[in-house]
Scaffold this motif. Sequence first.
Motif, short mmCIF file in Angstrom:
data_model
loop_
_atom_site.label_atom_id
_atom_site.label_comp_id
_atom_site.label_asym_id
_atom_site.label_seq_id
_atom_site.Cartn_x
_atom_site.Cartn_y
_atom_site.Cartn_z
N GLN A 66 0.34 -1.07 -0.23
CA GLN A 66 0.07 0.29 0.03
C GLN A 66 0.94 1.92 0.00
O GLN A 66 0.18 2.31 -0.56
CB GLN A 66 -0.85 0.03 0.79
CG GLN A 66 -1.90 -1.27 0.82
CD GLN A 66 -2.78 -1.25 2.55
OE1 GLN A 66 -3.88 -0.54 2.96
NE2 GLN A 66 -2.25 -2.12 3.27
N GLU A 67 2.12 1.03 0.81
CA GLU A 67 2.71 2.57 0.52
C GLU A 67 3.78 2.30 -0.40
O GLU A 67 4.21 3.39 -1.11
CB GLU A 67 3.99 2.35 1.79
CG GLU A 67 3.47 1.89 3.55
CD GLU A 67 4.70 1.90 4.09
OE1 GLU A 67 5.95 1.22 3.84
OE2 GLU A 67 4.71 2.17 5.28
N ALA A 68 3.57 1.57 -0.94
CA ALA A 68 3.98 1.98 -2.93
C ALA A 68 3.26 2.20 -4.21
O ALA A 68 3.79 2.74 -5.31
CB ALA A 68 4.64 -0.04 -3.18
N VAL A 69 2.19 2.50 -3.68
CA VAL A 69 1.52 2.88 -4.05
C VAL A 69 0.10 4.18 -3.64
O VAL A 69 -1.30 3.80 -3.59
CB VAL A 69 -0.13 1.94 -4.97
CG1 VAL A 69 1.17 1.14 -5.87
CG2 VAL A 69 -1.05 0.92 -4.29
N PRO A 70 1.18 5.33 -3.11
CA PRO A 70 0.09 6.05 -2.40
C PRO A 70 -0.99 6.82 -3.35
O PRO A 70 -0.59 7.18 -4.48
CB PRO A 70 1.21 6.87 -2.38
CG PRO A 70 2.55 6.83 -3.30
CD PRO A 70 2.42 5.89 -3.18
N GLY A 71 -2.05 7.53 -2.51
CA GLY A 71 -3.01 7.89 -3.54
C GLY A 71 -3.40 7.03 -4.02
O GLY A 71 -4.84 7.36 -4.72
N GLN A 72 -3.22 6.10 -4.17
CA GLN A 72 -4.32 5.22 -4.83
C GLN A 72 -5.51 4.65 -4.19
O GLN A 72 -5.78 3.91 -3.10
CB GLN A 72 -3.85 3.66 -5.30
CG GLN A 72 -4.21 2.93 -6.97
CD GLN A 72 -3.53 1.79 -7.18
OE1 GLN A 72 -3.78 0.33 -6.31
NE2 GLN A 72 -1.59 1.38 -8.01
N GLY A 73 -6.45 3.91 -4.76
CA GLY A 73 -8.09 3.25 -3.99
C GLY A 73 -7.71 1.63 -4.27
O GLY A 73 -6.74 1.74 -5.13
N VAL A 74 -8.27 1.07 -3.13
CA VAL A 74 -7.19 -0.01 -2.46
C VAL A 74 -9.23 -0.61 -2.60
O VAL A 74 -9.84 0.07 -1.27
CB VAL A 74 -7.03 -0.20 -1.89
CG1 VAL A 74 -6.11 -1.79 -1.49
CG2 VAL A 74 -5.47 0.62 -1.87
#
Length: 401
Positions: free
Chosen positions: A267-275
Motif C-alpha cells: 500500500q505504501e508503494a501505491v500512495p493515493g491509489q484507491g484500494v
Amino acid sequence: AGGGGDVTAAGTARRLATGEAGQGIAWILAAASLLTAFLATAAPREITATSTAALNGTVASLNGVDTGFTVTGEWQTLGGSTAHLMTAPDVTDVSREAGRLLHPPVTAPSAQRWGGITTTLAVVTNPARSAVLTLPPDMEVAYRSGLAAHARLISGTLPDHVTVSYAGPAGQRGTSSHRLVAARTTVQVAVTSEVAARFSLRPGSVVQLGPGLWLQVTGVLAATDPAGPFWTIDPLLGTPDIQAPTPATAHYEAGALIGPAELTALQEAVPGQGVQGYWFLPLDLRRLSPATLPRLLAGVASVTSSVLPAGLGPVGQGGRPQFSFLAPPTLECNLASALSGFLAEQQSATAISSLVVVGLLTASLILLLICARLAADAYRPELTLLRVRGGSIWQAAARVL
C-alpha cells in the motif's frame, strides 16, 4: 344358490351387515386402521424427505458466492498514515466484526472465512511476448488470507518478503534515512499456473509495474477449489482475462498474490491509489431443511440490514481509529434471490402434496367409519346378549377386537 354363495357386491354387503361374514369384518377394520395410521405418519415424512433432498440439491448447484456474506470496503492509501493502511490483523478484524452480527440459525464457521485487498490494475512494463495482444497486459496485486487452504503449491515457495530501495532528493540510491523516499518496492508474489503460462513466469521472474513497484515471483499455485468464492469473486487471480472493447485496445488482465508480511509495504508503494477490500463469510448450510429455511432467510435479511463500522482498532490521537474505510463497508448475501425459484416451486409442490395427503386420509377415514359401522351391526346381537348377561363395556370392546 344359498346366501353364502352370493359373491356379488350386494351379497357381500348383506353378509357384512348381518354378521354372516364372521370375523372377516374385524380384519377389514384393522386393515383400514393400519392404512390410516400409515398415511398419517409416512406421507408427511416422505414429503419432507423429498423436499429436503431437493433443497440440498439446489443449494449445491448455486454459485458459491450466493451461499455466504460478501463484505466490500474501499479506502485510499495516503502516505504512511496508519489510518489509511490496512494490516493483516485488520483483515481478520473485519471478518470478526461481521461475524458478530451473525446469530443462530445464521452461522459462518470462523475457519472458513477469508478476506483481503486488491490494488488497481497497472500496466506491465516488461511483458513477455505471450502476454501481449494489441496492448501490453495489466496486472493487479492482491492479498488473501487463508491462501494455503485454497491453493496447492506447484513449484517454489509462498511469498513472505518485501525489499524497498530508497533515493534521496537528487535520486541517489540509499538504504535508510528519514529524508529518503522509496524509489522501488519489490514484493514477492505467487501466481496460478494459468497466469504463469500466459505471462511466461516461473520462480525468480520479475514483473515490473512501472518504476516504483516490482513483483518477484516465488511460487506457482494450483487452485484447489477453482469454482469457489475465493477464486470467483475476483477471477483475475486465477485465470487471465482478455479485455477487448475494440481491436486496437485488446489486452490481457491478470492478478498476483502477496503474503501478509508485505501488505503494508504494498500500500505504501501505491500512495493515493484507491484500494478495495473483499471478505467472504460462508454460511453453514449443512443442516438446512425446508422447515428451517424461512428462519435462516429472515436472519440473513436482518444481518444485511446492519451497518458495519467505518473504523477499526483503537482510537488514537486526534480521535481517529487505527484504520478507516472511506465509508462503512457493505454487507450482502444473495441466498434469498438465488433460492427464489426453489421457493416458488416448493410452494406449489407443497399445496399439491397437501391436497393428495388430505384426500388419502379422508378416504381412509371414510373407509374406517364404514367398517366400524358394519362391525357394530355385525356384532350387535352378540354384544347385546353379552351386556344383558352383565358384561362390561370393556368386555364388549375386547370381544370385537
